[in-house]
Design an enzyme around this catalytic site. Structure first.
Site, mmCIF file in Angstrom:
data_model
loop_
_atom_site.group_PDB
_atom_site.id
_atom_site.type_symbol
_atom_site.label_atom_id
_atom_site.label_comp_id
_atom_site.label_asym_id
_atom_site.label_seq_id
_atom_site.Cartn_x
_atom_site.Cartn_y
_atom_site.Cartn_z
ATOM 1 N N HIS A 14 0.822 -1.212 0.000
ATOM 2 C CA HIS A 14 0.000 0.000 0.000
ATOM 3 C C HIS A 14 0.857 1.264 0.000
ATOM 4 O O HIS A 14 0.911 1.991 -0.989
ATOM 5 C CB HIS A 14 -0.942 -0.013 1.207
ATOM 6 C CG HIS A 14 -1.843 1.172 1.275
ATOM 7 N ND1 HIS A 14 -2.370 1.648 2.450
ATOM 8 C CD2 HIS A 14 -2.312 2.007 0.308
ATOM 9 C CE1 HIS A 14 -3.125 2.708 2.207
ATOM 10 N NE2 HIS A 14 -3.106 2.947 0.921
ATOM 11 N N HIS A 44 1.535 4.935 -2.847
ATOM 12 C CA HIS A 44 1.690 6.320 -2.380
ATOM 13 C C HIS A 44 3.079 6.889 -2.658
ATOM 14 O O HIS A 44 3.226 7.935 -3.294
ATOM 15 C CB HIS A 44 1.404 6.394 -0.873
ATOM 16 C CG HIS A 44 -0.030 6.341 -0.517
ATOM 17 N ND1 HIS A 44 -0.774 7.453 -0.210
ATOM 18 C CD2 HIS A 44 -0.890 5.288 -0.415
ATOM 19 C CE1 HIS A 44 -2.015 7.105 0.065
ATOM 20 N NE2 HIS A 44 -2.117 5.796 -0.051
ATOM 21 N N HIS A 92 -3.839 0.858 -6.482
ATOM 22 C CA HIS A 92 -4.132 1.473 -5.187
ATOM 23 C C HIS A 92 -5.529 1.099 -4.701
ATOM 24 O O HIS A 92 -5.727 0.803 -3.521
ATOM 25 C CB HIS A 92 -4.001 2.995 -5.260
ATOM 26 C CG HIS A 92 -4.334 3.666 -3.970
ATOM 27 N ND1 HIS A 92 -5.540 4.309 -3.755
ATOM 28 C CD2 HIS A 92 -3.641 3.768 -2.803
ATOM 29 C CE1 HIS A 92 -5.570 4.783 -2.523
ATOM 30 N NE2 HIS A 92 -4.431 4.464 -1.927
ATOM 31 N N ASN A 142 -6.252 -0.776 -1.127
ATOM 32 C CA ASN A 142 -6.672 0.202 -0.118
ATOM 33 C C ASN A 142 -8.123 0.065 0.314
ATOM 34 O O ASN A 142 -8.420 -0.018 1.500
ATOM 35 C CB ASN A 142 -6.438 1.626 -0.626
ATOM 36 C CG ASN A 142 -6.858 2.664 0.402
ATOM 37 O OD1 ASN A 142 -6.205 2.840 1.430
ATOM 38 N ND2 ASN A 142 -7.969 3.334 0.155
ATOM 39 N N ILE A 166 -6.312 8.918 -1.013
ATOM 40 C CA ILE A 166 -6.576 8.701 0.409
ATOM 41 C C ILE A 166 -5.649 7.619 0.914
ATOM 42 O O ILE A 166 -5.178 6.796 0.120
ATOM 43 C CB ILE A 166 -8.053 8.317 0.669
ATOM 44 C CG1 ILE A 166 -8.381 8.316 2.157
ATOM 45 C CG2 ILE A 166 -8.346 6.959 0.062
ATOM 46 C CD1 ILE A 166 -8.292 9.645 2.838
#
Length: 886
Positions: free
Chosen positions: A542, A547, A733, A737, A886
């Site tokens: 993740h 990110h 993602h 997530n 997010i």
């Protein structure tokens, strides 16, 4: 005084409007030399703040003649140029937004429309850009500008989506371009200087602390996670810029170094959300409101002393699974008397009201996670334990076992013998009559291997309150397409030193019909494997692999690709909110003693460990087909869809993912081919080459010498690279997530910490495991306080914002004026809707047992949600947002 000034402003506005041909439509051309248009913006006083001061002072500025001015810039007629300087497009007459004073803005709607009337003499030629100055006291968010009956164009549309601060904040003019894409070589010559200036402005000077009005995109190491001035226990190593701890770069803020360590950047106060990122990268007011509303529970660091006291004095541990279920069915009862009074004294009432649920007396009551909605105990089955490796929140780590027993890649000179101790006799009785060689040859043995990644940190991790293992989990593919766990190997560093290797123990499922202590030990072995997988998922699958690795692409794109560049227009939607959410993560989640360190088993070594694992990151392996082949989950086969044959046909992440990957690739291919007719066009594109060079040498600078980087010399390399970027930022993602709360919101299913080792026969812990296995299980995994923190965090991370923009959508329909690009994008959206239908059909197919599983959860994490125009927010468990938002 203020009231009289505002009344005067209103009178002035009314006088100014007289004789302005009000009876004509807004966009009529007056006399052939006047271009009428509409400007859509959001005033500061409605962007999440009721800023009365901004509203009043801006009106006073209008009275004083300090409004918002605009000038058209010619694309065909030059201004006189000084010797040696490039010619620039000629500027038109200055015009001002009309009716600022009398235009009120609804706090709910936010947007306001203003008229503009620009004089444009035919001798100026064809307009190609707009210069805007804000002479007000406060900033505003400029969304779009539409000009009608523009000579040489007809309608001219500017998609701005940018904050415009007062002119004195800038050392340059704000320039906006129409929504036409140009390669550098095709840009009108007189617009070239403006295009180049914009990029220079966005790069900044590379020095000084950046302020909210700065529009600078620049790079820095991860050197602000620690707080060494608070003490050595809060110090953390700098990530990036070294062979020991390589890392992708983050956005620079330029804050002062700490007093203790000049290489570490000072941090803001813990609860400050005012972290510098370029203002245009900040959350919109809807997203920010959603984030604050749900983020209150993840910021329970405010409550830690009170929560800890509350837990110590009452429950302390989850004694039964019913205690855990109370988090969802009843919450924690607010205590009466002095404790409640103290909580109310320490916690702002507005915050406390957010935490208290509708029953008025319980707080921290969470939504029921999907994994236990239909069946409270199905998560404990071996089938569900294995299924989640294919369709859970971390379906990207399982690999096909091609060598038995598996061999470690750790250096034996340093770590001794780390090879697996698993032997055929351990698993023979569960092999359905197959030998190990037969199972390997028929592609039916699989492994979830977290041994090497964790072993090198395990000694340090276990020196803290954590007591855990490095795990290998072995699985067999069944005839019905499901996976059956065969064995779990738990390993610890050798007590006499790393060079002696490790101590390994193999655990296998109890025999048919056996319960009691064998079943309890097996449940604990699965918990240790799940703990490894939870930590690896959060830190690597993740955080690192979506990110962190995407942020350099965001920065480089703004620094090197003009907003006019077609690749900027292609990628920009996939960067929305990424820098902002990453900055918030560094501030409150992944920092020293932050929520992540408190809730995952590597603790203070979490980010350091992710840097070591980044050493093996390969950009080209992030392509889904390459990833599946590398893990042995697929083989190349031109006769199969997407050119791959999956070795587990019912692998929901891969099946849905390959369809999404193919749709993205087709869209990117069609789009890029509109602008690049040949490989030569890619090679001579100066902005594109600078972009790719900076990405490799700076953004991912610790990887710059790797031979696997595409050279960016061909159209295929461009298409493949852009497809990977979009895939990682959107679908990958989403897959790792948005299922977090569904699966890990119930911590026993995905525990994040273990507090004691496997009990040995003859000990009190073993006796407890025999007499009260549930209590022993709960005392081993994540404690109550950590559970509250962890579940609070993943509830926020798993929620879709109500203003989410999903794959196949664009929040600005006029994002480009190129009809062929719009048509290709429409086909992309239609393809995604077809994929949605296929996912729905597969989830109803009872033969595909991995799509729903014993817990009754259909796999929807790669459901595009393109057809849902309502933009449903919350814990939907479906939808692929365009970006890591997010």
């Amino acid at each position: 005084m203020v009231r009289r000034l505002m009344e005067a402003c209103c009178l002035k506005d009314k006088d100014k409007d007289k004789g302005d041909d009000d009876e004509k439509p807004d966009y009529m051309v007056s006399g052939g030399n006047r271009i009428r248009g509409k400007v859509v913006l959001m005033k500061k006083n409605v962007l999440g703040f009721n800023d009365l001061k901004a509203s009043v002072v801006d009106r006073i500025h209008e009275l004083l003649g300090k409004g918002v001015s605009m000038q058209l810039i010619s694309a065909t007629h030059p201004e006189p140029a000084a010797n040696g300087l490039k010619s620039r497009g000629k500027l038109g007459e200055v015009a001002y937004l009309e009716k600022w004073v009398t235009t009120t803005t609804s706090l709910s709607a936010g947007e306001a429309s203003f008229s503009i009337s620009l004089d444009w003499d035919e001798s100026h030629g064809v307009p190609g850009a707009l210069l805007i100055r804000n002479h007000h006291h406060s900033q505003f968010y400029l969304k779009t500008i539409t000009l009608e009956d523009v000579p040489g164009h007809g309608q001219l549309h500017f998609v701005c989506n940018s904050w415009v601060y007062p002119a004195h904040r800038y050392k340059y003019n704000r320039i906006f371009f129409p929504n036409k894409a140009y390669l550098p070589s095709e840009t009108p010559e007189l617009l070239h200087p403006y295009r180049e200036d914009e990029l220079v402005n966005l790069r900044g000077s590379g020095s000084g602390e950046l302020k909210e009005w700065d529009r600078v995109y620049d790079y820095a190491y991860y050197n602000e996670l620690g707080s060494p001035d608070k003490g050595p226990e809060y110090a953390r190593p700098v990530l990036g810029g070294s062979n020991e701890y390589p890392y992708p770069r983050r956005g620079r803020t330029g804050r002062e170094p700490t007093k203790t360590d000049p290489n570490s950047e000072s941090r803001l106060p813990l609860l400050s959300l005012d972290i510098y990122v370029p203002k245009d990268e900040r959350f919109g007011h809807v997203k920010f409101s959603d984030f604050l509303a749900y983020g209150l529970k993840s910021l329970v660091q405010i409550l830690l002393p009170e929560l800890k006291s509350l837990c110590d004095k009452t429950i302390n541990e989850f004694d039964t699974f019913e205690d855990v279920l109370n988090l969802y069915e009843g919450g924690i009862k607010l205590p009466n008397g002095p404790t409640l009074k103290k909580i109310r004294e320490c916690i702002p009432w507005e915050l406390l009201k957010e935490l208290i649920r509708s029953d008025g007396e319980r707080f921290l009551k969470f939504p029921m996670p999907d994994v236990i909605k239909k069946d409270r105990s199905a998560w404990r089955t071996d089938e569900e334990f294995a299924r989640e490796m294919l369709a859970g929140v971390n379906p990207v780590n399982i690999t096909r076992l091609q060598e038995f027993p598996p061999v470690s890649k750790l250096d034996p000179k340093v770590y001794g013998n780390q090879n697996s101790s698993i032997r055929e006799e351990h698993i023979a009785s569960n092999m359905n009559g197959l030998t190990v060689n037969e199972a390997i040859e028929s592609n039916r043995l699989f492994i979830l291997d977290h041994h090497d990644a964790l072993m090198i940190y395990l000694r340090r991790i276990n020196s803290t309150h954590t007591k855990t293992y490095a795990t290998r989990t072995f699985l067999l593919l069944q005839e019905d397409g499901t996976l059956k766990p065969l064995a779990i190997e738990l390993s610890l560093p050798h007590p006499q030193g790393d060079h002696h290797g490790c101590v390994r123990t193999v655990f296998t499922p109890p025999g048919q019909g056996k319960k009691g202590i064998e079943e309890s030990v097996w449940q604990l072995a699965k918990a240790y494997a799940a703990i490894n997988d939870s930590g690896y998922h959060q830190l690597i699958s993740h955080w690192l692999n979506t990110h962190a690795v995407i942020e350099p692409f965001v920065i480089a794109t703004h620094r090197q690709l003009s907003v006019l560049h077609p690749i900027h227009k292609l990628l920009h939607p996939h960067f929305r909110d990424t820098m902002n959410i990453n900055a918030l993560a560094r501030q409150i989640l992944i920092n020293a003693d932050g929520v992540l360190e408190k809730t995952v088993f590597p603790g203070r070594f979490s980010m350091e460990m992710s840097a070591v694992i980044y050493k093996s990151w390969v950009f080209t392996d992030q392509a889904l087909p390459a990833d599946l082949c590398k893990r042995g989950m697929a083989v190349l086969d031109k006769t199969c869809p997407h050119g791959l044959r999956l070795l587990i046909e019912d692998y929901p992440f891969a099946v849905d993912g390959l369809e999404i990957w193919s749709a993205i690739q087709t869209w990117v291919d069609e789009y890029c081919c509109l602008y690049y007719e040949s490989d030569d066009a890619v090679q001579v594109d100066s902005e594109l080459q600078d972009w790719w060079t900076e990405l490799r040498n700076v953004g991912h600078g610790d990887k710059k010498k790797e031979p696997w980087w595409p050279k960016m010399q061909t159209r295929n390399e461009l298409i493949e690279s852009c497809t990977i970027i979009i895939w990682v930022a959107s679908a990958l993602h989403a897959a790792v997530n948005f299922g977090q709360y569904s699966y890990a919101g119930y911590l026993p299913n995905r525990p994040t910490v273990s507090r004691r080792f496997m009990p040995e026969a003859g000990t009190a812990e073993y006796a407890e495991l025999e007499s009260n296995p549930d209590a022993a299980f709960l005392k081993t995994i994540t404690a109550q306080l950590q559970t509250l923190l962890g579940v609070s965090l993943i509830e926020v991370l798993s929620r879709h914002s109500t203003d989410e923009v999903y794959l196949g959508q664009n929040d600005t329909p006029e994002w480009t004026s190129d009809a062929e690009a719009l048509a290709a994008f429409a086909r992309f959206g239609e393809k995604l809707m077809d994929i949605e239908k296929g996912i729905n059909e597969r989830n109803k197919d009872m033969r595909l047992k991995n799509r729903v599983g014993p817990v009754g959860m259909p796999y929807t994490l790669l459901y595009p949600n393109t057809s849902d125009k309502s933009r449903e927010g919350g814990l939907t468990g479906k939808g692929i947002p365009n970006s890591v938002s997010i």
